[in-house]
Design a protein around this motif. Structure first.
Motif, PDB file in Angstrom:
ATOM      1  N   ILE A 172       0.863  -1.178   0.000  1.00  0.00           N
ATOM      2  CA  ILE A 172       0.000   0.000   0.000  1.00  0.00           C
ATOM      3  C   ILE A 172       0.898   1.225   0.000  1.00  0.00           C
ATOM      4  N   SER A 173       0.953   1.912  -1.126  1.00  0.00           N
ATOM      5  CA  SER A 173       1.778   3.115  -1.213  1.00  0.00           C
ATOM      6  C   SER A 173       1.241   4.015  -2.309  1.00  0.00           C
ATOM      7  N   THR A 174       1.496   5.304  -2.164  1.00  0.00           N
ATOM      8  CA  THR A 174       1.074   6.269  -3.182  1.00  0.00           C
ATOM      9  C   THR A 174       1.759   5.975  -4.506  1.00  0.00           C
ATOM     10  N   ALA A 175       3.043   5.602  -4.456  1.00  0.00           N
ATOM     11  CA  ALA A 175       3.792   5.347  -5.686  1.00  0.00           C
ATOM     12  C   ALA A 175       3.177   4.200  -6.489  1.00  0.00           C
ATOM     13  N   VAL A 176       2.831   3.111  -5.817  1.00  0.00           N
ATOM     14  CA  VAL A 176       2.228   1.972  -6.513  1.00  0.00           C
ATOM     15  C   VAL A 176       0.838   2.348  -7.019  1.00  0.00           C
ATOM     16  N   SER A 177       0.070   3.070  -6.210  1.00  0.00           N
ATOM     17  CA  SER A 177      -1.261   3.504  -6.627  1.00  0.00           C
ATOM     18  C   SER A 177      -1.182   4.376  -7.878  1.00  0.00           C
ATOM     19  N   GLN A 178      -0.206   5.268  -7.928  1.00  0.00           N
ATOM     20  CA  GLN A 178      -0.028   6.105  -9.120  1.00  0.00           C
ATOM     21  C   GLN A 178       0.336   5.261 -10.334  1.00  0.00           C
ATOM     22  N   GLN A 179       1.164   4.244 -10.113  1.00  0.00           N
ATOM     23  CA  GLN A 179       1.533   3.354 -11.212  1.00  0.00           C
ATOM     24  C   GLN A 179       0.298   2.644 -11.775  1.00  0.00           C
ATOM     25  N   VAL A 180      -0.579   2.179 -10.895  1.00  0.00           N
ATOM     26  CA  VAL A 180      -1.825   1.540 -11.334  1.00  0.00           C
ATOM     27  C   VAL A 180      -2.634   2.496 -12.190  1.00  0.00           C
ATOM     28  N   GLN A 181      -2.767   3.736 -11.747  1.00  0.00           N
ATOM     29  CA  GLN A 181      -3.569   4.714 -12.482  1.00  0.00           C
ATOM     30  C   GLN A 181      -2.926   5.117 -13.801  1.00  0.00           C
ATOM     31  N   HIS A 182      -1.594   5.208 -13.820  1.00  0.00           N
ATOM     32  CA  HIS A 182      -0.898   5.521 -15.071  1.00  0.00           C
ATOM     33  C   HIS A 182      -1.183   4.453 -16.122  1.00  0.00           C
ATOM     34  N   TRP A 183      -1.090   3.202 -15.688  1.00  0.00           N
ATOM     35  CA  TRP A 183      -1.358   2.099 -16.619  1.00  0.00           C
ATOM     36  C   TRP A 183      -2.818   2.085 -17.055  1.00  0.00           C
ATOM     37  N   GLU A 184      -3.715   2.336 -16.108  1.00  0.00           N
ATOM     38  CA  GLU A 184      -5.130   2.351 -16.466  1.00  0.00           C
ATOM     39  C   GLU A 184      -5.415   3.401 -17.534  1.00  0.00           C
ATOM     40  N   GLN A 206       4.245  10.351 -18.139  1.00  0.00           N
ATOM     41  CA  GLN A 206       3.232  10.075 -17.127  1.00  0.00           C
ATOM     42  C   GLN A 206       2.277  11.242 -16.900  1.00  0.00           C
ATOM     43  N   LYS A 207       2.781  12.457 -16.899  1.00  0.00           N
ATOM     44  CA  LYS A 207       1.918  13.590 -16.576  1.00  0.00           C
ATOM     45  C   LYS A 207       0.772  13.713 -17.574  1.00  0.00           C
ATOM     46  N   ALA A 208       1.046  13.333 -18.810  1.00  0.00           N
ATOM     47  CA  ALA A 208       0.011  13.441 -19.830  1.00  0.00           C
ATOM     48  C   ALA A 208      -1.038  12.344 -19.690  1.00  0.00           C
ATOM     49  N   LEU A 209      -0.676  11.289 -18.965  1.00  0.00           N
ATOM     50  CA  LEU A 209      -1.578  10.140 -18.876  1.00  0.00           C
ATOM     51  C   LEU A 209      -2.492  10.181 -17.654  1.00  0.00           C
ATOM     52  N   VAL A 210      -2.118  10.942 -16.657  1.00  0.00           N
ATOM     53  CA  VAL A 210      -2.863  10.911 -15.405  1.00  0.00           C
ATOM     54  C   VAL A 210      -4.012  11.910 -15.445  1.00  0.00           C
ATOM     55  N   ARG A 211      -5.198  11.470 -15.025  1.00  0.00           N
ATOM     56  CA  ARG A 211      -6.340  12.377 -14.953  1.00  0.00           C
ATOM     57  C   ARG A 211      -6.078  13.433 -13.890  1.00  0.00           C
ATOM     58  N   PRO A 212      -6.631  14.630 -14.040  1.00  0.00           N
ATOM     59  CA  PRO A 212      -6.420  15.689 -13.042  1.00  0.00           C
ATOM     60  C   PRO A 212      -6.850  15.230 -11.652  1.00  0.00           C
ATOM     61  N   LYS A 213      -6.079  15.638 -10.655  1.00  0.00           N
ATOM     62  CA  LYS A 213      -6.413  15.269  -9.283  1.00  0.00           C
ATOM     63  C   LYS A 213      -7.687  15.981  -8.844  1.00  0.00           C
ATOM     64  N   ARG A 214      -8.503  15.275  -8.078  1.00  0.00           N
ATOM     65  CA  ARG A 214      -9.697  15.874  -7.491  1.00  0.00           C
ATOM     66  C   ARG A 214      -9.513  15.930  -5.980  1.00  0.00           C
ATOM     67  N   HIS A 215      -9.902  17.045  -5.398  1.00  0.00           N
ATOM     68  CA  HIS A 215      -9.824  17.216  -3.947  1.00  0.00           C
ATOM     69  C   HIS A 215     -11.239  17.383  -3.417  1.00  0.00           C
ATOM     70  N   LEU A 216     -11.636  16.511  -2.506  1.00  0.00           N
ATOM     71  CA  LEU A 216     -12.981  16.561  -1.936  1.00  0.00           C
ATOM     72  C   LEU A 216     -12.918  16.831  -0.444  1.00  0.00           C
ATOM     73  N   LYS A 217     -13.872  17.636   0.027  1.00  0.00           N
ATOM     74  CA  LYS A 217     -14.019  17.897   1.457  1.00  0.00           C
ATOM     75  C   LYS A 217     -15.356  17.322   1.897  1.00  0.00           C
ATOM     76  N   ILE A 218     -15.296  16.333   2.776  1.00  0.00           N
ATOM     77  CA  ILE A 218     -16.482  15.600   3.188  1.00  0.00           C
ATOM     78  C   ILE A 218     -16.859  15.961   4.621  1.00  0.00           C
ATOM     79  N   PRO A 219     -18.076  16.503   4.827  1.00  0.00           N
ATOM     80  CA  PRO A 219     -18.512  16.843   6.187  1.00  0.00           C
ATOM     81  C   PRO A 219     -18.842  15.587   6.991  1.00  0.00           C
TER      82      PRO A 219
END
Length: 239
Positions: free
Chosen positions: A19-31, A80-93
């Motif tokens: 479980i790491s941000t780096a691996v998660s980003q790799q998954v999303q890049h490939w997707e 990679q930067k061209a492949l990744v969807r823009p980050k979304r930031h959500l604030k949940i009450p």
């Protein structure tokens, strides 16, 4: 990374198992690279913590040819930067008060912290959505501050109320519906996490950044009323 057949109609991409941000980003890049490539008969993708499943709408006849096509996309990942969807930031009450904080007393005892300290620790982090699973719309988010890491309940609840915010291990998440579950419940949000009739039924997607905001019980009830009257401003959830 390994690319393997996964039944007659699917292919599994398996990354380093952690479980790491780096691996998660790799998954999303490939997707994103695979979606951009518009591979024939690809129906949908399932990203997880350290894997990505590609599901096709029919049995894959030439499995090795398809795997080779996927492997050939690796060169694109240098952009990679061209492949990744823009980050979304959500604030949940979230209301951390009773009766919504079902495990308040247990958590105070287990963690040897005051409730104010527990809530402050949960609020003080920004969480990454690693994957959706378990139940439609359930987002596995992490990582929790180390002082909040806690085991799942020995005996799960048969019914966890919809919107309940739970913690377990290094993760936090929101129950999208009234379902069984064993996470420690720290509060509840009035925001529907899964709504089948919405244009996009899922509030979260992998890669989202999520912050929680503490609200009072009165504010919780006010948001519920706005949602019922369809006057709630959904845009306020997004930065």
């Amino acid at each position: 990374m390994r690319i393997l057949p996964y039944g007659e109609k699917a292919i599994l991409l398996e990354f380093e198992q952690q479980i790491s941000t780096a691996v998660s980003q790799q998954v999303q890049h490939w997707e994103q690279a695979i979606l951009n490539a518009k591979i024939s008969n690809l129906s949908y993708t399932i990203p997880a913590y350290a894997s990505l499943v590609l599901v096709f709408d029919r049995p894959i006849k030439e499995i090795q040819i398809t795997i080779d096509k996927i492997r050939a996309l690796e060169a694109q990942l240098s952009h990679q930067k061209a492949l990744v969807r823009p980050k979304r930031h959500l604030k949940i009450p979230v209301c951390y008060e009773l009766p919504y904080a079902l495990d308040q007393s247990e958590l105070i005892k287990t963690k040897s912290l005051t409730w104010e300290e527990i809530v402050a620790a949960h609020l003080g982090n920004t969480y990454r959505v690693y994957m959706l699973g378990f139940s439609p719309g359930f987002a596995f988010m992490g990582k929790l501050p180390t002082n909040l890491e806690v085991k799942r309940k020995t005996i799960p609840r048969l019914k966890v109320p919809s919107g309940s915010v739970g913690i377990a291990g290094q993760q936090t998440g929101i129950y999208p519906d009234e379902i069984p579950g064993g996470w420690q419940i720290i509060g509840r949000t009035p925001i529907p996490i899964f709504a089948p009739l919405r244009e996009n039924p899922f509030l979260f997607q992998a890669g989202d950044q999520v912050q929680f905001q503490a609200i009072s019980q009165n504010h919780f009830l006010a948001i519920q009323t706005e949602l019922e009257q369809q006057t709630f401003n959904w845009g306020q959830l997004y930065e």
